[in-house]
Design a protein around this motif. Structure first.
Motif, mmCIF file in Angstrom:
data_model
loop_
_atom_site.group_PDB
_atom_site.id
_atom_site.type_symbol
_atom_site.label_atom_id
_atom_site.label_comp_id
_atom_site.label_asym_id
_atom_site.label_seq_id
_atom_site.Cartn_x
_atom_site.Cartn_y
_atom_site.Cartn_z
ATOM 1 N N ASN A 32 14.222 37.287 9.216
ATOM 2 C CA ASN A 32 12.744 37.222 8.176
ATOM 3 C C ASN A 32 12.774 38.766 7.613
ATOM 4 O OD1 ASN A 32 11.686 38.239 10.738
ATOM 5 N ND2 ASN A 32 9.819 37.166 10.792
ATOM 6 N N ASP A 33 13.696 40.028 8.744
ATOM 7 C CA ASP A 33 13.813 40.960 8.276
ATOM 8 C C ASP A 33 14.076 41.607 7.227
ATOM 9 O OD1 ASP A 33 11.028 42.305 9.533
ATOM 10 O OD2 ASP A 33 12.424 42.103 11.117
ATOM 11 N N LEU A 34 15.786 40.512 7.445
ATOM 12 C CA LEU A 34 16.457 40.338 6.454
ATOM 13 C C LEU A 34 16.995 41.294 5.166
ATOM 14 C CD1 LEU A 34 19.813 41.111 7.240
ATOM 15 C CD2 LEU A 34 19.767 38.483 6.708
ATOM 16 N N THR A 35 15.966 40.155 4.657
ATOM 17 C CA THR A 35 16.378 40.903 3.632
ATOM 18 C C THR A 35 15.620 42.521 2.087
ATOM 19 O OG1 THR A 35 15.683 38.550 2.225
ATOM 20 C CG2 THR A 35 15.328 40.336 0.439
ATOM 21 N N ASN A 36 14.705 42.914 3.058
ATOM 22 C CA ASN A 36 13.668 44.084 3.397
ATOM 23 C C ASN A 36 15.210 45.141 4.078
ATOM 24 O OD1 ASN A 36 11.655 43.362 2.690
ATOM 25 N ND2 ASN A 36 10.369 43.674 4.172
ATOM 26 N N ILE A 37 15.804 44.397 5.279
ATOM 27 C CA ILE A 37 16.575 45.529 5.471
ATOM 28 C C ILE A 37 17.550 45.829 4.220
ATOM 29 C CG2 ILE A 37 18.525 45.714 7.210
ATOM 30 C CD1 ILE A 37 16.217 46.116 9.273
ATOM 31 N N CYS A 38 17.863 45.202 3.658
ATOM 32 C CA CYS A 38 18.815 45.345 2.936
ATOM 33 C C CYS A 38 18.888 46.005 1.549
ATOM 34 C CB CYS A 38 19.777 43.904 2.179
ATOM 35 S SG CYS A 38 20.535 42.336 3.944
ATOM 36 N N SER A 39 17.527 46.296 0.845
ATOM 37 C CA SER A 39 16.699 46.367 0.202
ATOM 38 C C SER A 39 16.356 47.823 0.296
ATOM 39 C CB SER A 39 16.196 45.501 -0.483
ATOM 40 O OG SER A 39 16.543 44.026 -0.938
ATOM 41 N N VAL A 40 16.040 48.035 1.007
ATOM 42 C CA VAL A 40 14.897 49.584 1.392
ATOM 43 C C VAL A 40 16.017 51.368 1.150
ATOM 44 C CG1 VAL A 40 12.951 48.647 2.071
ATOM 45 C CG2 VAL A 40 15.097 50.006 3.480
ATOM 46 N N GLY A 41 15.653 52.166 0.762
ATOM 47 C CA GLY A 41 16.272 53.432 0.933
ATOM 48 C C GLY A 41 17.176 53.497 2.042
ATOM 49 N N TRP A 42 16.230 53.440 3.193
ATOM 50 C CA TRP A 42 17.241 53.670 4.567
ATOM 51 C C TRP A 42 16.307 52.441 5.253
ATOM 52 C CZ3 TRP A 42 21.068 55.824 6.298
ATOM 53 C CH2 TRP A 42 21.299 57.012 5.924
ATOM 54 N N SER A 43 17.306 51.719 6.114
ATOM 55 C CA SER A 43 16.739 50.612 7.152
ATOM 56 C C SER A 43 17.936 51.022 8.454
ATOM 57 C CB SER A 43 17.508 49.121 6.765
ATOM 58 O OG SER A 43 18.952 49.076 6.455
ATOM 59 N N LEU A 44 16.176 50.849 9.319
ATOM 60 C CA LEU A 44 16.814 50.890 10.979
ATOM 61 C C LEU A 44 16.713 49.882 11.766
ATOM 62 C CD1 LEU A 44 15.210 53.343 9.734
ATOM 63 C CD2 LEU A 44 16.591 54.787 11.018
ATOM 64 N N ALA A 45 17.564 49.407 12.751
ATOM 65 C CA ALA A 45 17.490 48.465 13.650
ATOM 66 C C ALA A 45 17.670 48.558 15.166
ATOM 67 C CB ALA A 45 18.442 46.823 12.732
ATOM 68 N N PRO A 46 16.923 48.358 16.129
ATOM 69 C CA PRO A 46 16.550 48.579 17.081
ATOM 70 C C PRO A 46 18.403 48.207 17.533
ATOM 71 C CG PRO A 46 14.890 47.982 17.024
ATOM 72 C CD PRO A 46 15.765 47.871 15.840
ATOM 73 N N ASN A 47 18.284 48.794 19.026
ATOM 74 C CA ASN A 47 19.659 48.537 19.598
ATOM 75 C C ASN A 47 20.198 47.758 19.558
ATOM 76 O OD1 ASN A 47 22.426 49.570 20.247
ATOM 77 N ND2 ASN A 47 22.365 48.850 22.066
ATOM 78 N N ASN A 48 18.991 46.743 20.191
ATOM 79 C CA ASN A 48 19.154 44.940 20.706
ATOM 80 C C ASN A 48 18.857 44.222 19.411
ATOM 81 O OD1 ASN A 48 16.098 46.315 20.723
ATOM 82 N ND2 ASN A 48 15.638 44.707 22.809
ATOM 83 N N ALA A 49 18.198 44.425 18.343
ATOM 84 C CA ALA A 49 18.298 43.214 17.341
ATOM 85 C C ALA A 49 19.592 42.719 17.722
ATOM 86 C CB ALA A 49 17.940 44.147 15.967
ATOM 87 N N THR A 50 18.746 41.644 16.175
ATOM 88 C CA THR A 50 19.824 40.566 16.412
ATOM 89 C C THR A 50 21.211 41.218 15.778
ATOM 90 O OG1 THR A 50 18.691 39.814 14.223
ATOM 91 C CG2 THR A 50 17.899 38.684 16.042
ATOM 92 N N SER A 51 22.383 40.124 15.802
ATOM 93 C CA SER A 51 23.548 40.834 14.939
ATOM 94 C C SER A 51 23.355 40.883 13.662
ATOM 95 C CB SER A 51 24.682 39.360 15.517
ATOM 96 O OG SER A 51 24.837 39.764 17.242
ATOM 97 N N ILE A 52 23.093 39.325 13.013
ATOM 98 C CA ILE A 52 22.598 39.758 11.844
ATOM 99 C C ILE A 52 22.081 41.320 11.292
ATOM 100 C CG2 ILE A 52 20.685 38.414 11.296
ATOM 101 C CD1 ILE A 52 23.836 38.815 9.046
ATOM 102 N N VAL A 53 21.269 41.199 11.577
ATOM 103 C CA VAL A 53 20.858 41.880 10.844
ATOM 104 C C VAL A 53 21.083 44.031 11.361
ATOM 105 C CG1 VAL A 53 18.282 43.952 11.512
ATOM 106 C CG2 VAL A 53 18.165 41.677 11.529
ATOM 107 N N LYS A 54 22.280 43.971 12.463
ATOM 108 C CA LYS A 54 22.519 45.272 12.750
ATOM 109 C C LYS A 54 23.720 45.404 11.775
ATOM 110 C CE LYS A 54 23.172 45.716 17.148
ATOM 111 N NZ LYS A 54 23.744 45.612 18.892
ATOM 112 N N GLU A 55 24.382 43.956 11.536
ATOM 113 C CA GLU A 55 25.369 43.594 11.062
ATOM 114 C C GLU A 55 24.916 45.063 9.379
ATOM 115 O OE1 GLU A 55 27.799 40.928 8.018
ATOM 116 O OE2 GLU A 55 27.106 40.373 10.050
ATOM 117 N N HIS A 56 23.851 44.774 8.753
ATOM 118 C CA HIS A 56 23.700 45.151 7.631
ATOM 119 C C HIS A 56 22.374 46.412 7.098
ATOM 120 C CE1 HIS A 56 25.508 41.204 5.566
ATOM 121 N NE2 HIS A 56 25.132 41.224 6.746
ATOM 122 N N ALA A 57 21.799 46.862 8.474
ATOM 123 C CA ALA A 57 20.863 47.697 8.350
ATOM 124 C C ALA A 57 21.788 49.238 8.699
ATOM 125 C CB ALA A 57 20.137 48.050 10.155
#
Length: 384
Positions: free
Chosen positions: A332-357
């Protein structure tokens, strides 16, 4: 002049179950066009549906604007045999044709942007009484009897020299009230065309279509990213501030664990004039209390369409997505992750988020990830 948007939704979907509500890049499919309509030049946007859960979602999610209205459509207008025009007429009669311009928007066209809507609206005037969106296709078309439709096969043109054909993509239609009442149709007697990108021609009828369109949307959002000075940081809570777990009793939510070092990192970041905001899908009083303790004033609880709310925030604050850093961990964070100036994900985030952060942090959520993110932002901002 009153310009209204109209998004018809039906509960059933044969090809893809619950298609309109299914998450596309972490957002319900229909919110892609609804979000753009909110920020367009439309005066009000009606979602016309037989799905009461969607009406409940709209009432709760878009309480910050009076521009969105959900209306229950009749079973007759929502059955398999009812045309879109039937629903348009039924709706228009229910509001006594209280509009000057009618804009039909299709929820299954997630590539629609506010600029497309505005361009269609602006086409109406002395010369045109309706407008529609099209795609310029350079495909060579044939009839079933083996005859070509749009080119001479004996003089096959090069693609760059081929004008092609304009095809409706079904995304946006605008029509004046007078033309609509006269023709009982989404189109009038003189129609303007508005071109959209090639990918907007794709239909969402199969799982393969869904996967392809979702991938294209992700790439579009990432392609439009810019990196500027970070002035605002937006953080999810569960899976970012916490390790993603929560203790429950029979009376409800009992406890969440927060890392004190994260709080210190945010305090230091504020000293460099970076504003902190929190946006979470959970409506938790524990979270509210913790953010009060951290002196974070902009706390948004119970948010399901995070991207639309983020767009409202940047407009209100006079900034751009490129000025925002976002820390999230789940779909549910993915669109924001893909859109902002800088996106960051914790090391234990879901795979899809880590792929695009942009940055995958070395620390886990609830164990120093936010502190590490704060340090990155401070170091990054030094170049400005």
């Amino acid at each position: 002049m009153k310009r209204i948007g109209f998004i018809p939704l039906r509960k059933g979907s044969k090809g893809i179950p619950n298609k309109n509500k299914r998450k596309m890049v972490g957002r319900p499919l229909f919110t892609w066009v609804l979000g753009e309509a909110i920020f367009s030049n439309l005066d009000v946007v009606y979602v016309y549906t037989d799905d009461e859960s969607i009406l409940e979602f709209i009432a709760k999610e878009y309480h910050w604007t009076d521009k969105v209205k959900g209306l229950l459509r009749s079973d007759e207008s929502a059955n398999d045999n009812a045309s879109t025009e039937f629903a348009m007429l039924e709706f228009s009669e229910s509001i006594n044709y209280d509009f000057d311009t009618f804009c039909l928007l299709q929820a299954t066209s997630p590539f629609t942007k506010r600029e497309d809507i505005n361009t269609c609206l602006n086409k109406l005037g002395n010369e045109y009484d309706s407008a529609l969106t099209v795609v310029n296709t350079h495909r060579f078309l044939w009839n079933e009897n083996g005859t070509p439709i749009n080119y001479n096969p004996l003089k096959r043109p090069r693609r760059q020299d081929f004008e092609g054909l304009l095809i409706e993509n079904g995304a946006v239609y605008t029509v004046t009230k007078e033309a609509f009442k006269k023709n009982k149709s989404r189109l009038g007697d003189k129609t303007a065309i508005v071109k959209m990108a090639d990918e907007s021609l794709m239909e969402i009828d199969t799982e393969s279509d869904w996967i392809a369109i979702e991938s294209l949307l992700i790439e579009r959002q990432k392609r439009e990213k810019e990196s500027k000075k970070i002035t605002h940081v937006v953080l999810d809570v569960d899976g970012v501030f916490t390790n993603g777990t929560v203790a429950y009793t029979k009376d409800g939510e009992l406890s969440k664990n927060f890392d004190m070092r994260d709080g210190m990192g945010l305090e230091i970041l504020r000293q460099f004039n970076v504003e902190i905001m929190v946006m979470t899908s959970e409506d938790s009083q524990l979270v509210a209390k913790r953010m009060e303790k951290l002196k974070i004033e902009n706390v948004f609880l119970g948010v399901k369409d995070k991207y639309t709310l983020l767009n409202k925030i940047i407009l209100d604050k006079g900034i751009a997505l490129s000025n925002v850093a976002y820390v999230g961990d789940d779909v549910n964070d993915l669109t924001n992750i893909c859109s902002v100036g800088w996106s960051l994900a914790p090391n234990n985030a879901t795979s899809i988020v880590k792929e695009h952060a942009d940055i995958v942090l070395s620390k886990d959520s609830g164990a120093g990830a936010i502190r590490e993110a704060c340090q990155f932002i401070m170091n990054y901002n030094k170049r400005f």
